[in-house]
Motif scaffolding. Structure first.
Motif, mmCIF file in Angstrom:
data_model
loop_
_atom_site.group_PDB
_atom_site.id
_atom_site.type_symbol
_atom_site.label_atom_id
_atom_site.label_comp_id
_atom_site.label_asym_id
_atom_site.label_seq_id
_atom_site.Cartn_x
_atom_site.Cartn_y
_atom_site.Cartn_z
ATOM 1 N N UNK A 188 46.475 -4.314 -32.514
ATOM 2 C CA UNK A 188 47.867 -4.075 -32.900
ATOM 3 C C UNK A 188 48.577 -3.369 -31.741
ATOM 4 N N UNK A 189 49.901 -3.323 -31.758
ATOM 5 C CA UNK A 189 50.603 -2.543 -30.736
ATOM 6 C C UNK A 189 50.193 -1.073 -30.787
ATOM 7 N N UNK A 190 50.322 -0.406 -29.655
ATOM 8 C CA UNK A 190 50.023 1.023 -29.607
ATOM 9 C C UNK A 190 50.968 1.782 -30.533
ATOM 10 N N UNK A 191 50.433 2.741 -31.249
ATOM 11 C CA UNK A 191 51.244 3.566 -32.138
ATOM 12 C C UNK A 191 51.742 4.790 -31.370
ATOM 13 N N UNK A 192 53.033 5.068 -31.406
ATOM 14 C CA UNK A 192 53.536 6.266 -30.722
ATOM 15 C C UNK A 192 52.985 7.534 -31.375
ATOM 16 N N UNK A 193 52.975 8.640 -30.629
ATOM 17 C CA UNK A 193 52.433 9.898 -31.167
ATOM 18 C C UNK A 193 53.111 10.355 -32.451
ATOM 19 N N UNK A 194 54.344 9.905 -32.690
ATOM 20 C CA UNK A 194 55.073 10.330 -33.884
ATOM 21 C C UNK A 194 54.479 9.755 -35.168
ATOM 22 N N UNK A 195 53.662 8.699 -35.059
ATOM 23 C CA UNK A 195 53.079 8.078 -36.258
ATOM 24 C C UNK A 195 51.896 8.918 -36.732
ATOM 25 N N UNK A 196 52.028 9.500 -37.895
ATOM 26 C CA UNK A 196 50.992 10.372 -38.450
ATOM 27 C C UNK A 196 50.387 9.813 -39.735
ATOM 28 N N UNK A 197 51.242 9.148 -40.550
ATOM 29 C CA UNK A 197 50.775 8.631 -41.839
ATOM 30 C C UNK A 197 51.058 7.130 -41.885
ATOM 31 N N UNK A 198 50.080 6.368 -42.354
ATOM 32 C CA UNK A 198 50.225 4.916 -42.295
ATOM 33 C C UNK A 198 49.821 4.246 -43.613
ATOM 34 N N UNK A 199 50.260 2.997 -43.741
ATOM 35 C CA UNK A 199 49.769 2.075 -44.760
ATOM 36 C C UNK A 199 49.354 0.794 -44.050
ATOM 37 N N UNK A 200 48.372 0.117 -44.631
ATOM 38 C CA UNK A 200 47.886 -1.142 -44.067
ATOM 39 C C UNK A 200 48.350 -2.280 -44.964
ATOM 40 N N UNK B 45 48.522 -7.417 -50.081
ATOM 41 C CA UNK B 45 48.196 -6.062 -50.534
ATOM 42 C C UNK B 45 48.839 -5.036 -49.613
ATOM 43 N N UNK B 46 49.071 -3.864 -50.161
ATOM 44 C CA UNK B 46 49.575 -2.726 -49.405
ATOM 45 C C UNK B 46 48.734 -1.522 -49.789
ATOM 46 N N UNK B 47 48.199 -0.840 -48.795
ATOM 47 C CA UNK B 47 47.305 0.281 -49.071
ATOM 48 C C UNK B 47 48.072 1.526 -49.499
ATOM 49 N N UNK B 48 47.347 2.477 -50.017
ATOM 50 C CA UNK B 48 47.903 3.808 -50.218
ATOM 51 C C UNK B 48 48.241 4.408 -48.857
ATOM 52 N N UNK B 49 48.950 5.515 -48.875
ATOM 53 C CA UNK B 49 49.290 6.210 -47.637
ATOM 54 C C UNK B 49 48.077 7.042 -47.189
ATOM 55 N N UNK B 50 47.731 6.901 -45.909
ATOM 56 C CA UNK B 50 46.619 7.648 -45.325
ATOM 57 C C UNK B 50 47.079 8.387 -44.078
ATOM 58 N N UNK B 51 46.502 9.565 -43.863
ATOM 59 C CA UNK B 51 46.680 10.234 -42.582
ATOM 60 C C UNK B 51 45.917 9.431 -41.536
ATOM 61 N N UNK B 52 46.588 9.066 -40.475
ATOM 62 C CA UNK B 52 45.963 8.222 -39.462
ATOM 63 C C UNK B 52 44.679 8.834 -38.921
ATOM 64 N N UNK B 53 44.678 10.150 -38.689
ATOM 65 C CA UNK B 53 43.491 10.786 -38.119
ATOM 66 C C UNK B 53 42.277 10.683 -39.038
ATOM 67 N N UNK B 54 42.513 10.556 -40.349
ATOM 68 C CA UNK B 54 41.386 10.423 -41.279
ATOM 69 C C UNK B 54 40.685 9.070 -41.151
ATOM 70 N N UNK B 55 41.368 8.103 -40.537
ATOM 71 C CA UNK B 55 40.794 6.766 -40.373
ATOM 72 C C UNK B 55 40.211 6.556 -38.985
ATOM 73 N N UNK B 56 40.367 7.518 -38.113
ATOM 74 C CA UNK B 56 39.845 7.383 -36.754
ATOM 75 C C UNK B 56 38.340 7.588 -36.733
ATOM 76 N N UNK B 57 37.664 7.157 -35.658
ATOM 77 C CA UNK B 57 36.194 7.262 -35.603
ATOM 78 C C UNK B 57 35.727 8.711 -35.638
ATOM 79 N N UNK B 58 34.455 8.930 -35.989
ATOM 80 C CA UNK B 58 33.956 10.308 -36.158
ATOM 81 C C UNK B 58 34.193 11.201 -34.955
ATOM 82 N N UNK B 59 34.030 10.693 -33.727
ATOM 83 C CA UNK B 59 34.207 11.545 -32.548
ATOM 84 C C UNK B 59 35.626 12.070 -32.452
ATOM 85 N N UNK B 60 36.610 11.276 -32.912
ATOM 86 C CA UNK B 60 38.004 11.713 -32.861
ATOM 87 C C UNK B 60 38.234 12.860 -33.833
#
Length: 219
Positions: free
Chosen positions: A160-172, A188-203
């Motif tokens: 997907x395109x790069x998300x600017x730093x201002x994007x904190x909460x997302x839906x898929x 389908x449309x997902x619930x709202x998630x904090x983007x950082x909660x979906x990032x890999x464990x190291x992040x």
């Protein structure tokens, strides 16, 4: 003879080097792109591909695998589990990689998948849509088979395109598409998630480290 000025100069140099090392060790706001090896094309799709004839689907093997248990099952707005496997998002500087990890069922050596053009990551605060660029190594809008990964976790990655730093909460968002037996085609449309909660464990570890570096808030 070692002069006093020389000792002071050496001490200052050591302090500056130490500060430089700490600065480099601080966590980055971005992830590195996930590994995504080129799969083997076992059979191309028929020229007259037909959604209702699974013999016409392309077939692949030796696809990218992932650690079992990484990521989370993203829920739809109605609370149901989305049909995309566990989700991990790599927030990179030049692109965003949305990974779906599938545990191939025990004893099952084949499965088919599909990703649709028009899929999007939505900024939950502004409504901006970042639309899928590619389903890496695989076709968009066509089903395809994957063979040879019994009891493994396979990883399908969309860019997907790069998300600017201002994007904190997302839906898929997944758009509606043509249906077939055992595939409704409903969007389908997902619930709202904090983007950082979906990032890999190291992040997530890095984010915790970053917060730790900030120290206490004293009023």
């Amino acid at each position: 003879m070692i002069t006093k000025q020389y000792i002071i100069l050496m001490a200052a140099t050591a302090i500056m080097a130490s500060c430089h090392t700490v600065k480099k060790a601080l966590p980055s706001a971005y992830d590195e792109a996930p590994e995504n090896k080129q799969p083997m094309l076992e059979r191309p799709a028929w020229p007259n591909y037909d959604l209702h004839d699974d013999r016409s689907f392309a077939a692949f093997s030796h696809v990218q695998t992932a650690p079992r248990g990484e990521g989370i099952y993203v829920q739809n707005e109605d609370g149901s589990i989305g049909g995309h496997g566990r989700t991990v998002i790599y927030r990179c500087k030049d692109a965003t990689y949305l990974c779906y990890d599938w545990d191939v069922p025990n004893g099952q050596d084949w499965w088919f998948f599909r990703e649709n053009s028009g899929a999007a990551i939505i900024d939950a605060d502004t409504g901006d849509r970042y639309v899928i660029v590619s389903h890496e190594h695989f076709p968009l809008d066509q089903c395809f088979w994957i063979y040879g990964h019994k009891n493994e976790t396979i990883r399908l990655i969309s860019r997907y395109p790069a998300l600017p730093p201002s994007v904190k909460r997302i839906q898929i968002y997944s758009p509606s598409s043509e249906s077939r037996r055992w595939m409704s085609g409903e969007g389908s449309l997902s619930k709202v998630y904090n983007l950082d909660d979906l990032r890999p464990p190291h992040a997530k570890i890095q984010e915790k480290a970053k917060l730790k570096k900030q120290g206490r808030i004293i009023r």
